[in-house]
Design a protein around this motif. Structure first.
Motif, PDB file in Angstrom:
ATOM      1  N   ILE A 134      -5.167 -67.754  39.565  1.00  0.00           N
ATOM      2  CA  ILE A 134      -5.272 -67.969  38.723  1.00  0.00           C
ATOM      3  C   ILE A 134      -4.911 -69.796  37.847  1.00  0.00           C
ATOM      4  O   ILE A 134      -6.276 -69.327  36.955  1.00  0.00           O
ATOM      5  N   ASN A 135      -5.181 -70.033  38.411  1.00  0.00           N
ATOM      6  CA  ASN A 135      -4.455 -71.380  37.975  1.00  0.00           C
ATOM      7  C   ASN A 135      -6.048 -72.192  37.735  1.00  0.00           C
ATOM      8  O   ASN A 135      -6.143 -72.232  36.846  1.00  0.00           O
ATOM      9  N   GLN A 136      -6.190 -71.628  39.270  1.00  0.00           N
ATOM     10  CA  GLN A 136      -7.995 -72.460  39.689  1.00  0.00           C
ATOM     11  C   GLN A 136      -8.890 -72.131  38.329  1.00  0.00           C
ATOM     12  O   GLN A 136      -9.432 -72.849  37.698  1.00  0.00           O
ATOM     13  N   VAL A 137      -8.770 -70.672  38.292  1.00  0.00           N
ATOM     14  CA  VAL A 137      -9.488 -69.815  37.295  1.00  0.00           C
ATOM     15  C   VAL A 137      -9.578 -70.393  35.857  1.00  0.00           C
ATOM     16  O   VAL A 137     -10.582 -71.043  35.353  1.00  0.00           O
ATOM     17  N   LYS A 138      -8.092 -70.518  35.528  1.00  0.00           N
ATOM     18  CA  LYS A 138      -7.860 -71.095  34.283  1.00  0.00           C
ATOM     19  C   LYS A 138      -9.055 -72.584  33.502  1.00  0.00           C
ATOM     20  O   LYS A 138      -9.089 -72.710  32.032  1.00  0.00           O
ATOM     21  N   LEU A 139      -9.631 -72.585  34.687  1.00  0.00           N
ATOM     22  CA  LEU A 139      -9.842 -74.412  34.327  1.00  0.00           C
ATOM     23  C   LEU A 139     -11.391 -73.272  34.404  1.00  0.00           C
ATOM     24  O   LEU A 139     -12.126 -74.167  33.287  1.00  0.00           O
ATOM     25  N   PHE A 140     -12.190 -73.054  34.419  1.00  0.00           N
ATOM     26  CA  PHE A 140     -13.186 -72.223  34.175  1.00  0.00           C
ATOM     27  C   PHE A 140     -13.195 -70.854  33.713  1.00  0.00           C
ATOM     28  O   PHE A 140     -14.430 -71.052  32.170  1.00  0.00           O
ATOM     29  N   SER A 141     -12.614 -69.698  33.270  1.00  0.00           N
ATOM     30  CA  SER A 141     -12.810 -68.859  31.998  1.00  0.00           C
ATOM     31  C   SER A 141     -11.034 -67.979  31.773  1.00  0.00           C
ATOM     32  O   SER A 141     -10.200 -67.828  33.390  1.00  0.00           O
ATOM     33  N   SER A 142     -11.500 -68.476  30.897  1.00  0.00           N
ATOM     34  CA  SER A 142      -9.869 -68.112  30.307  1.00  0.00           C
ATOM     35  C   SER A 142      -9.634 -66.210  30.086  1.00  0.00           C
ATOM     36  O   SER A 142      -8.274 -66.460  30.489  1.00  0.00           O
ATOM     37  N   ALA A 143     -11.129 -65.831  30.376  1.00  0.00           N
ATOM     38  CA  ALA A 143     -10.848 -64.216  30.019  1.00  0.00           C
ATOM     39  C   ALA A 143     -10.460 -63.959  31.353  1.00  0.00           C
ATOM     40  O   ALA A 143      -9.864 -63.148  31.748  1.00  0.00           O
ATOM     41  N   GLN A 144     -11.088 -63.957  32.628  1.00  0.00           N
ATOM     42  CA  GLN A 144     -10.878 -63.546  34.201  1.00  0.00           C
ATOM     43  C   GLN A 144      -9.828 -64.262  34.188  1.00  0.00           C
ATOM     44  O   GLN A 144      -8.821 -63.218  35.351  1.00  0.00           O
ATOM     45  N   ALA A 145      -8.924 -65.129  33.856  1.00  0.00           N
ATOM     46  CA  ALA A 145      -7.516 -65.265  34.210  1.00  0.00           C
ATOM     47  C   ALA A 145      -6.973 -65.121  33.446  1.00  0.00           C
ATOM     48  O   ALA A 145      -6.071 -64.092  34.243  1.00  0.00           O
ATOM     49  N   SER A 146      -6.881 -64.239  32.304  1.00  0.00           N
ATOM     50  CA  SER A 146      -6.088 -63.349  31.837  1.00  0.00           C
ATOM     51  C   SER A 146      -6.144 -61.710  32.653  1.00  0.00           C
ATOM     52  O   SER A 146      -4.931 -61.440  33.164  1.00  0.00           O
ATOM     53  N   GLN A 147      -7.332 -61.233  32.884  1.00  0.00           N
ATOM     54  CA  GLN A 147      -7.036 -60.138  33.773  1.00  0.00           C
ATOM     55  C   GLN A 147      -7.175 -60.392  35.413  1.00  0.00           C
ATOM     56  O   GLN A 147      -5.852 -59.736  35.446  1.00  0.00           O
ATOM     57  N   LEU A 148      -6.568 -61.379  35.503  1.00  0.00           N
ATOM     58  CA  LEU A 148      -6.170 -61.511  36.925  1.00  0.00           C
ATOM     59  C   LEU A 148      -4.393 -61.753  36.936  1.00  0.00           C
ATOM     60  O   LEU A 148      -3.543 -61.406  37.566  1.00  0.00           O
ATOM     61  N   GLU A 149      -4.226 -62.120  35.804  1.00  0.00           N
ATOM     62  CA  GLU A 149      -3.105 -62.521  35.734  1.00  0.00           C
ATOM     63  C   GLU A 149      -2.645 -60.482  35.217  1.00  0.00           C
ATOM     64  O   GLU A 149      -1.348 -60.658  35.792  1.00  0.00           O
ATOM     65  N   LYS A 150      -2.603 -60.311  34.533  1.00  0.00           N
ATOM     66  CA  LYS A 150      -2.527 -58.824  33.846  1.00  0.00           C
ATOM     67  C   LYS A 150      -2.285 -58.165  35.454  1.00  0.00           C
ATOM     68  O   LYS A 150      -1.803 -57.072  36.119  1.00  0.00           O
ATOM     69  N   GLU A 151      -3.254 -57.672  36.399  1.00  0.00           N
ATOM     70  CA  GLU A 151      -3.773 -57.184  37.977  1.00  0.00           C
ATOM     71  C   GLU A 151      -2.430 -57.866  38.806  1.00  0.00           C
ATOM     72  O   GLU A 151      -1.390 -57.238  38.780  1.00  0.00           O
ATOM     73  N   ILE A 152      -2.073 -59.126  38.639  1.00  0.00           N
ATOM     74  CA  ILE A 152      -1.108 -59.349  39.879  1.00  0.00           C
ATOM     75  C   ILE A 152       0.349 -59.183  38.982  1.00  0.00           C
ATOM     76  O   ILE A 152       1.195 -58.639  39.903  1.00  0.00           O
ATOM     77  N   SER A 153       0.246 -59.252  37.842  1.00  0.00           N
ATOM     78  CA  SER A 153       2.192 -58.501  36.872  1.00  0.00           C
ATOM     79  C   SER A 153       1.765 -57.546  37.461  1.00  0.00           C
ATOM     80  O   SER A 153       3.106 -56.708  38.003  1.00  0.00           O
ATOM     81  N   GLN A 154       1.009 -55.965  37.492  1.00  0.00           N
ATOM     82  CA  GLN A 154       1.070 -55.335  37.738  1.00  0.00           C
ATOM     83  C   GLN A 154       1.913 -54.869  39.062  1.00  0.00           C
ATOM     84  O   GLN A 154       2.342 -54.434  39.889  1.00  0.00           O
ATOM     85  N   LYS A 155       0.917 -55.819  40.225  1.00  0.00           N
ATOM     86  CA  LYS A 155       1.406 -55.819  41.814  1.00  0.00           C
ATOM     87  C   LYS A 155       2.213 -56.428  41.539  1.00  0.00           C
ATOM     88  O   LYS A 155       3.269 -55.855  42.632  1.00  0.00           O
ATOM     89  N   GLY A 156       2.992 -56.754  41.209  1.00  0.00           N
ATOM     90  CA  GLY A 156       4.126 -57.531  41.135  1.00  0.00           C
ATOM     91  C   GLY A 156       5.220 -55.958  41.049  1.00  0.00           C
ATOM     92  O   GLY A 156       6.592 -55.882  40.729  1.00  0.00           O
ATOM     93  N   ILE A 157       4.871 -55.614  39.359  1.00  0.00           N
ATOM     94  CA  ILE A 157       6.125 -54.525  39.042  1.00  0.00           C
ATOM     95  C   ILE A 157       5.996 -53.541  40.090  1.00  0.00           C
ATOM     96  O   ILE A 157       7.321 -53.539  40.409  1.00  0.00           O
ATOM     97  N   GLU A 158       5.112 -53.057  40.502  1.00  0.00           N
ATOM     98  CA  GLU A 158       4.783 -52.059  41.677  1.00  0.00           C
ATOM     99  C   GLU A 158       5.853 -52.370  43.159  1.00  0.00           C
ATOM    100  O   GLU A 158       6.263 -51.322  43.704  1.00  0.00           O
TER     101      GLU A 158
END
Length: 861
Positions: free
Chosen positions: A265-289
């Motif tokens: 996510i930290n690497q993607v944030k440099l190039f695409s904030s939208a993609q980073a946001s989507q990855l954050e949501k996916e990882i957050s969901q995985k963390g909850i599960e």
């Protein structure tokens, strides 16, 4: 006189003394009905069950695990050489979303523990379901039902295709506990295997190679299965650590993936904030599960395997113990009944021979042989005895087993009873019956045939009078009236009749005391248990490692207005093999957090003295039935097995009254000393303000919804189980009481009738002397009344002994009956033969009034 006339005379003897013939017929009918009926019912019940289990190939063993069964577990089962075949399947507890119905949904097994189709058809599609036939009134074929979303099933909506009977769940009320809905199962259901989406099997059903032809209720079967189960359990337990490591490694890998994801996510944030946001949501969901999965593993604890025999199936053990209770009754009730019948028949046939004395002399004087003379008596006894036995046996093989089976299976899901025929029981009954009638007649005839014809043609000399014991007690004898002196002399003058009357009435009274006593011992047990002893309404057992959120939800319910009071406890189950059949007993161990106000939840006291028992830190108080099974007394040391298979020693400090279930109430210090671990609470005893069944169900559901509770035990279900057991036995006892009443009528009537017939000339004499009809009746009936009173007193002693024997032998291994005898029992048991005696007094009074005095006095001239 030709042989033809001899036979005609023999048959005329039946019609000329029809009352006596019917009495023998009824006595033999009652004896054979009770003996065969009770003896065959137990085997009928077991044969019905055995046939049902064989038809549906009921599993010898079932295996479940808190983590499910993976490939390694299946390999262990597959490689065990003693296994004939096995079936792997799934099950899921779920709530039907139309109320409080909770069902356990199984995948349809191929060839082990199959289901009997009651109506409709079995499910084949992944969205089809067949429900237990017990839910037939609530749902119908073709109806669509919704199940909970969060299950391992592919669908939420299922169409009902049929109704089935399970071979594994035999009890209509006790289907088991669950962590869904109200905490109690309401039924079972079956779906196609493809209806489940999980890949991990949740149940394995096993049948062994050499158990198919064994009696499933025999010690041989139980010992064999137990040995095989131990081997399977030991082998499966070796997989536990590997299974835990596997899940922990999976979680560790998932954690690493999340960490890698966060770096990405930290690497993607440099190039695409939208993609980073989507990855954050996916990882957050995985963390909850993943957190949920970790918490789930914490609450599951260490991987364990539960390897159960058939005894674990609800209703299986109850059904077996019911059939064995009938065996106990069959060894007591018919023996006494037939003994009474034999005594009365002996008296009756002896009297018959005496009446025919002159006819026997005439036949012998005419040259007929002893064999010719015997024909009449053999025919009379054979016809009356065999007809009575055949009718009684027919009803015993058909009517009584059905009646008892229906009484005992009202609350079970068993099919129709399979009736059997036993030549052994019939031949034994015939032998006993002929011994009581034909042999009795020949025995009475033997002495008469030894006399010469000239002696037989003369009337039998009356018994010689003699001074009796009362006459030697001068002050008492002098104060007695003439009639009472005559009564006293007659009582001792006819000793055989006196003893027969006393024994006959005593036997009937004894059976009544036993019957009413058992009925009293059953009545009100659930009230005593769940009013005076167990005063709480629910026992809740918590999940392991509660989260703060779960604890808060639980505290919210515990402190709500609906809860009157609760007490924190530690609860767990221990086991011990005990009892005549050496079956595993489940013992509930309760350790309260404090002894303050414990009496508001549990009434601990000695049954005999009613002394209150105080639970201290070092106390180990066990229930009375458990103490009986283990042979334990105060200061005895008992050893019990915990859920880890370790043996724990406890020193008993007191024994408390308890009628259902096995309990141990232990102080904190005693618990820590015996269990070798630190004390911690894991549940609550809960008392509700509103104790209605509906509210108990509602509150149970509220506890389950907190996700903090794994098990809720409701007293209403336990109470219902007790009531069902007692009602079934109560119906059987009612049948036996009815038989005892009929026996009392026949016995008293027959003996009284013999008494009157024997002394008809004596009665005619005093009638000629001017006695009134009532005085004549009382002249002879006063003896019957006195003998009945004496018989009743002896019957009380016999009944008390029988009652004590039955109530210690009859209850199942996890229950006891109230051993007290109540005054109303004695009153009823004595009143019935007395009422019968008085009613028959009026019958005899009419008979005496109609006697032709002159004919009677001329009869032996």
């Amino acid at each position: 006189m030709s042989k033809k006339i001899l036979w005609k005379d023999a048959f005329q003897a039946i019609t000329s003394s029809l009352g006596r013939f019917i009495a023998i017929f009824l006595l033999m009918m009652l004896g054979s009905f009770t003996l065969i009926g009770l003896k065959i019912t137990g085997p009928d019940m077991r044969e019905t069950a055995t046939s049902f289990y064989q038809q549906h190939k009921l599993a010898d063993t079932t295996v479940v695990s808190n983590y499910g069964l993976d490939a390694n577990d299946v390999h262990v089962i597959k490689e065990y050489s003693k296994i004939k075949n096995y079936d792997l399947g799934y099950f899921q507890d779920t709530k039907v979303n139309d109320g409080q119905t909770v069902v356990r949904v199984f995948s349809n097994p191929k060839n082990i523990s199959t289901y009997e189709l009651v109506s409709g058809k079995m499910p084949h599609k992944s969205n089809e379901i067949a429900l237990s036939y017990l839910l037939k009134g609530k749902y119908k074929i073709g109806q669509t039902i919704n199940l909970d979303k969060n299950t391992s099933l592919k669908h939420e909506k299922f169409r009902i295709t049929g109704f089935v009977r399970s071979s594994e769940y035999l009890d209509k009320n006790d289907l088991g506990q669950t962590n869904v809905g109200t905490g109690q199962l309401n039924g079972v259901a079956v779906v196609a295997k493809k209806a489940f989406k999980t890949k991990v099997y949740t149940i394995a059903r096993i049948r062994y190679k050499n158990t198919a032809n064994m009696n499933p209720y025999s010690a041989q079967y139980r010992n064999t299965v137990e040995k095989y189960q131990k081997t399977i359990k030991d082998r499966l337990d070796k997989n536990s650590q590997n299974k835990l490591n596997k899940y922990q490694n999976e979680i560790k890998q998932a954690r690493n993936q999340i960490m890698q994801g966060k770096e990405q996510i930290n690497q993607v944030k440099l190039f695409s904030s939208a993609q980073a946001s989507q990855l954050e949501k996916e990882i957050s969901q995985k963390g909850i599960e993943l957190n949920k999965e970790e918490q789930n593993i914490k609450q599951l604890g260490y991987p364990t395997y539960n390897v159960h025999s058939r005894d674990y199936n609800p209703g299986y053990t109850l059904y077996r113990s019911n059939s064995e209770r009938i065996d106990i009754l069959a060894n007591i009730f018919p023996v006494i009944l037939f003994a009474i019948a034999a005594l009365v028949c002996l008296t009756t046939m002896t009297r018959f021979v005496d009446e025919e004395r002159i006819n026997i002399g005439t036949l012998k004087a005419l040259g007929y042989s002893d064999g010719d003379v015997r024909k009449k008596f053999v025919l009379y006894s054979l016809v009356s005895g065999i007809l009575g036995i055949l009718l009684g046996a027919t009803l015993g093989y058909t009517f009584l087993p059905r009646l008892i089976y229906k009484a005992y299976t009202t609350n079970l899901t068993m099919p129709e009873v399979k009736l059997q025929f036993s030549w052994i029981y019939l031949l034994v009954t015939l032998a006993i019956g002929l011994l009581c009638t034909t042999f009795a007649a020949l025995w009475a005839l033997r002495r008469t045939l030894n006399e010469k014809p000239a002696q037989l043609l003369l009337p039998k000399a009356p018994k010689k009078g003699a001074r009796i014991l009362l006459e030697r007690i001068t002050p008492l004898w002098n104060r007695m009236s003439f009639t009472y002196k005559v009564t006293a002399r007659n009582l001792f003058r006819y000793k055989s009749r006196m003893l027969m009357t006393i024994f006959g009435v005593a036997g009937c009274t004894g059976l009544l005391v036993m019957g009413f006593g058992i009925k009293d011992s059953l009545n009100g047990i659930s009230e005593i248990q769940y009013k005076n002893i167990i005063k709480y309404d629910l026992v809740t057992v918590q999940q392991n490692n509660l989260t703060k959120k779960q604890q808060n939800k639980l505290d919210e319910v515990l402190n709500s207005d609906e809860i009157k009071q609760y007490k924190d406890v530690h609860y767990e189950q221990l086991t011990k093999k005990a009892g005549v059949d050496d079956t595993e007993q489940m013992i509930g161990l309760l350790v309260p957090s404090s002894n303050k106000n414990l009496g508001k939840f549990i009434g601990l006291h000695e049954r005999k003295t009613n002394k209150e028992l105080k639970l201290t830190a070092n106390s180990v108080i066990i229930s009375e039935k458990l103490a009986d099974l283990l042979g334990a007394k105060k200061n005895s040391t008992i050893t019990l097995k915990d859920d880890e298979g370790k043996w724990r020693k406890f020193k008993v400090t007191d024994i408390t009254e308890m009628y259902m279930g096995h309990y141990m109430f232990v102080g904190k210090h005693a618990y820590q000393r015996s269990m070798d671990k630190k004390y911690a609470t894991n549940g609550e005893l809960v008392t509700l303000r509103n104790k209605s069944n509906k509210n108990v169900q509602t509150m149970s559901e509220r506890f389950i919804k907190t996700n903090a509770i794994s098990v809720v035990s409701q007293n209403i279900n336990n109470k219902k189980t007790i009531d069902n057991v007692m009602n079934g036995l109560g119906r059987v006892i009612f049948i036996l009481i009815g038989i005892a009443v009929i026996l009392a009528v026949v016995v008293i009537y027959n003996l009284t009738n013999i008494n009157v017939s024997e002394r008809i000339r004596e009665l005619s004499t005093i009638k000629v002397l001017g006695f009134y009809d009532k005085e004549v009746t009382m002249y002879i009936y006063r003896e019957t009344i006195i003998l009945s009173f004496i018989g009743i007193l002896f019957g009380y002693l016999l009944g008390k002994w029988l009652h004590n024997f039955i109530i210690t032998s009859l209850p199942p291994t996890n229950a006891m009956f109230d051993p007290n005898m109540y005054a109303m029992n004695y009153i009823l048991s004595g009143a019935i033969p007395l009422i019968v005696t008085l009613i028959l007094a009026f019958v005899m009074h009419r008979k005496i009034r109609s006697v032709d005095m002159l004919e009677a006095l001329k009869s032996v001239d």
